[in-house]
Design a protein around this motif. Structure first.
Motif, PDB file in Angstrom:
ATOM      1  N   ALA A 109       0.837  -1.205   0.000  1.00  0.00           N
ATOM      2  CA  ALA A 109       0.000   0.000   0.000  1.00  0.00           C
ATOM      3  C   ALA A 109       0.868   1.249   0.000  1.00  0.00           C
ATOM      4  CB  ALA A 109      -0.926  -0.006   1.212  1.00  0.00           C
ATOM      5  N   ALA A 110       1.934   1.242   0.782  1.00  0.00           N
ATOM      6  CA  ALA A 110       2.829   2.403   0.825  1.00  0.00           C
ATOM      7  C   ALA A 110       3.542   2.603  -0.508  1.00  0.00           C
ATOM      8  CB  ALA A 110       3.843   2.234   1.947  1.00  0.00           C
ATOM      9  N   VAL A 111       3.979   1.522  -1.131  1.00  0.00           N
ATOM     10  CA  VAL A 111       4.628   1.625  -2.444  1.00  0.00           C
ATOM     11  C   VAL A 111       3.630   2.130  -3.485  1.00  0.00           C
ATOM     12  CG1 VAL A 111       5.667   0.264  -4.306  1.00  0.00           C
ATOM     13  CG2 VAL A 111       6.396  -0.096  -1.953  1.00  0.00           C
ATOM     14  N   GLY A 112       2.389   1.666  -3.415  1.00  0.00           N
ATOM     15  CA  GLY A 112       1.364   2.132  -4.341  1.00  0.00           C
ATOM     16  C   GLY A 112       1.083   3.613  -4.190  1.00  0.00           C
ATOM     17  N   VAL A 113       1.077   4.105  -2.962  1.00  0.00           N
ATOM     18  CA  VAL A 113       0.844   5.531  -2.736  1.00  0.00           C
ATOM     19  C   VAL A 113       1.983   6.358  -3.322  1.00  0.00           C
ATOM     20  CG1 VAL A 113       0.730   7.296  -0.925  1.00  0.00           C
ATOM     21  CG2 VAL A 113      -0.649   5.244  -0.744  1.00  0.00           C
ATOM     22  N   VAL A 114       3.193   5.851  -3.238  1.00  0.00           N
ATOM     23  CA  VAL A 114       4.341   6.599  -3.745  1.00  0.00           C
ATOM     24  C   VAL A 114       4.439   6.508  -5.269  1.00  0.00           C
ATOM     25  CG1 VAL A 114       6.871   6.679  -3.724  1.00  0.00           C
ATOM     26  CG2 VAL A 114       5.622   6.370  -1.600  1.00  0.00           C
ATOM     27  N   PRO A 161       0.121   7.062 -10.420  1.00  0.00           N
ATOM     28  CA  PRO A 161       0.145   8.378 -11.059  1.00  0.00           C
ATOM     29  C   PRO A 161      -0.804   9.443 -10.513  1.00  0.00           C
ATOM     30  CG  PRO A 161      -0.989   6.832 -12.471  1.00  0.00           C
ATOM     31  CD  PRO A 161      -0.427   6.045 -11.320  1.00  0.00           C
ATOM     32  N   ASP A 162      -1.981   9.079 -10.050  1.00  0.00           N
ATOM     33  CA  ASP A 162      -2.917  10.121  -9.640  1.00  0.00           C
ATOM     34  C   ASP A 162      -3.600   9.765  -8.330  1.00  0.00           C
ATOM     35  OD1 ASP A 162      -4.617   8.166 -10.498  1.00  0.00           O
ATOM     36  OD2 ASP A 162      -5.894   9.461 -11.687  1.00  0.00           O
ATOM     37  N   LEU A 163      -4.405  10.695  -7.866  1.00  0.00           N
ATOM     38  CA  LEU A 163      -5.072  10.558  -6.570  1.00  0.00           C
ATOM     39  C   LEU A 163      -5.929   9.303  -6.489  1.00  0.00           C
ATOM     40  CD1 LEU A 163      -6.094  12.080  -3.869  1.00  0.00           C
ATOM     41  CD2 LEU A 163      -8.039  12.647  -5.303  1.00  0.00           C
ATOM     42  N   TYR A 164      -6.643   8.987  -7.542  1.00  0.00           N
ATOM     43  CA  TYR A 164      -7.610   7.888  -7.506  1.00  0.00           C
ATOM     44  C   TYR A 164      -6.918   6.530  -7.416  1.00  0.00           C
ATOM     45  CZ  TYR A 164     -10.424  11.797  -8.895  1.00  0.00           C
ATOM     46  OH  TYR A 164     -11.014  13.019  -8.937  1.00  0.00           O
ATOM     47  N   THR A 165      -5.860   6.330  -8.182  1.00  0.00           N
ATOM     48  CA  THR A 165      -5.148   5.052  -8.097  1.00  0.00           C
ATOM     49  C   THR A 165      -4.387   4.941  -6.777  1.00  0.00           C
ATOM     50  OG1 THR A 165      -3.335   6.002  -9.371  1.00  0.00           O
ATOM     51  CG2 THR A 165      -4.964   4.714 -10.575  1.00  0.00           C
ATOM     52  N   ARG A 166      -3.870   6.056  -6.295  1.00  0.00           N
ATOM     53  CA  ARG A 166      -3.199   6.037  -4.986  1.00  0.00           C
ATOM     54  C   ARG A 166      -4.181   5.697  -3.880  1.00  0.00           C
ATOM     55  NH1 ARG A 166       0.112  11.601  -5.869  1.00  0.00           N
ATOM     56  NH2 ARG A 166       1.612  10.753  -7.355  1.00  0.00           N
ATOM     57  N   MET A 167      -5.364   6.298  -3.956  1.00  0.00           N
ATOM     58  CA  MET A 167      -6.378   6.026  -2.934  1.00  0.00           C
ATOM     59  C   MET A 167      -6.830   4.572  -2.988  1.00  0.00           C
ATOM     60  SD  MET A 167      -9.849   8.128  -2.145  1.00  0.00           S
ATOM     61  CE  MET A 167      -9.005   9.630  -2.498  1.00  0.00           C
ATOM     62  N   HIS A 168      -6.914   4.025  -4.199  1.00  0.00           N
ATOM     63  CA  HIS A 168      -7.292   2.622  -4.348  1.00  0.00           C
ATOM     64  C   HIS A 168      -6.259   1.723  -3.676  1.00  0.00           C
ATOM     65  CE1 HIS A 168      -9.157  -0.850  -6.223  1.00  0.00           C
ATOM     66  NE2 HIS A 168      -7.951  -1.253  -6.562  1.00  0.00           N
ATOM     67  N   ALA A 169      -4.977   1.985  -3.924  1.00  0.00           N
ATOM     68  CA  ALA A 169      -3.923   1.177  -3.309  1.00  0.00           C
ATOM     69  C   ALA A 169      -3.945   1.303  -1.795  1.00  0.00           C
ATOM     70  CB  ALA A 169      -2.558   1.604  -3.852  1.00  0.00           C
ATOM     71  N   ALA A 170      -4.100   2.523  -1.316  1.00  0.00           N
ATOM     72  CA  ALA A 170      -4.076   2.737   0.129  1.00  0.00           C
ATOM     73  C   ALA A 170      -5.286   2.106   0.809  1.00  0.00           C
ATOM     74  CB  ALA A 170      -4.021   4.219   0.432  1.00  0.00           C
ATOM     75  N   SER A 171      -6.445   2.200   0.183  1.00  0.00           N
ATOM     76  CA  SER A 171      -7.643   1.683   0.842  1.00  0.00           C
ATOM     77  C   SER A 171      -7.729   0.161   0.778  1.00  0.00           C
ATOM     78  CB  SER A 171      -8.898   2.308   0.253  1.00  0.00           C
ATOM     79  OG  SER A 171      -9.079   1.920  -1.088  1.00  0.00           O
ATOM     80  N   LYS A 172      -7.389  -0.430  -0.348  1.00  0.00           N
ATOM     81  CA  LYS A 172      -7.509  -1.884  -0.461  1.00  0.00           C
ATOM     82  C   LYS A 172      -6.389  -2.602   0.283  1.00  0.00           C
ATOM     83  CE  LYS A 172     -11.001  -1.430  -3.136  1.00  0.00           C
ATOM     84  NZ  LYS A 172     -12.186  -1.039  -2.433  1.00  0.00           N
ATOM     85  N   GLY A 231      -3.925  -5.197   4.983  1.00  0.00           N
ATOM     86  CA  GLY A 231      -2.728  -5.292   5.815  1.00  0.00           C
ATOM     87  C   GLY A 231      -3.021  -4.999   7.274  1.00  0.00           C
ATOM     88  N   GLY A 232      -3.738  -3.922   7.521  1.00  0.00           N
ATOM     89  CA  GLY A 232      -4.104  -3.596   8.899  1.00  0.00           C
ATOM     90  C   GLY A 232      -4.996  -4.644   9.533  1.00  0.00           C
TER      91      GLY A 232
END
Length: 117
Positions: free
Chosen positions: A24-29, A32-43, A48-49
């Motif tokens: 998730a952290a690698v996906g956020v970094v 390319p954009d807010l929506y794909t980053r948010m998808h990685a962080a949320s899923k 993971g949590g």
């Protein structure tokens, strides 16, 4: 005292949860954009949590701690997708458009419907 099986199960859950959180952290970094980053962080972040909390529930020898960890895991899995959806919709409606590689934009105004009315 914890048996060997509980230690191995808890360790594997903790390790897999840490890997999902790292992804998730690698996906956020990297994305390319807010929506794909948010998808990685949320899923990946929610999985993971949740797995880390499940490892806490397995490894703790207290029923109260296990119950709190399981309740936290369920709360995390229920609220993370809803909050990510609301944040993404609010950003889209405020004018932040997806990156150019996005193929389908279902929220974009349909030109055919606008010209017919």
């Amino acid at each position: 005292m914890l048996s060997g099986l509980e230690l191995y199960i808890g360790g594997v859950l903790l390790l897999v949860g840490a890997v999902f959180t790292l992804l998730a952290a690698v996906g956020v970094v990297r994305l390319p954009d807010l929506y794909t980053r948010m998808h990685a962080a949320s899923k990946a972040g929610a999985v993971g949590g949740g797995l880390i909390l499940l490892a806490v529930a397995v490894l703790s020898q207290d029923a109260a701690v296990s119950l709190r960890a399981i309740i936290g895991m369920v709360f995390l899995w229920l609220t993370t997708p809803v909050s990510a959806h609301l944040l993404a919709r609010a950003s889209y409606l405020s004018g932040y458009k997806p990156c150019k590689e996005t193929m389908i934009d279902e929220l974009a105004p349909n030109k055919e419907q606008n010209s017919a009315s």
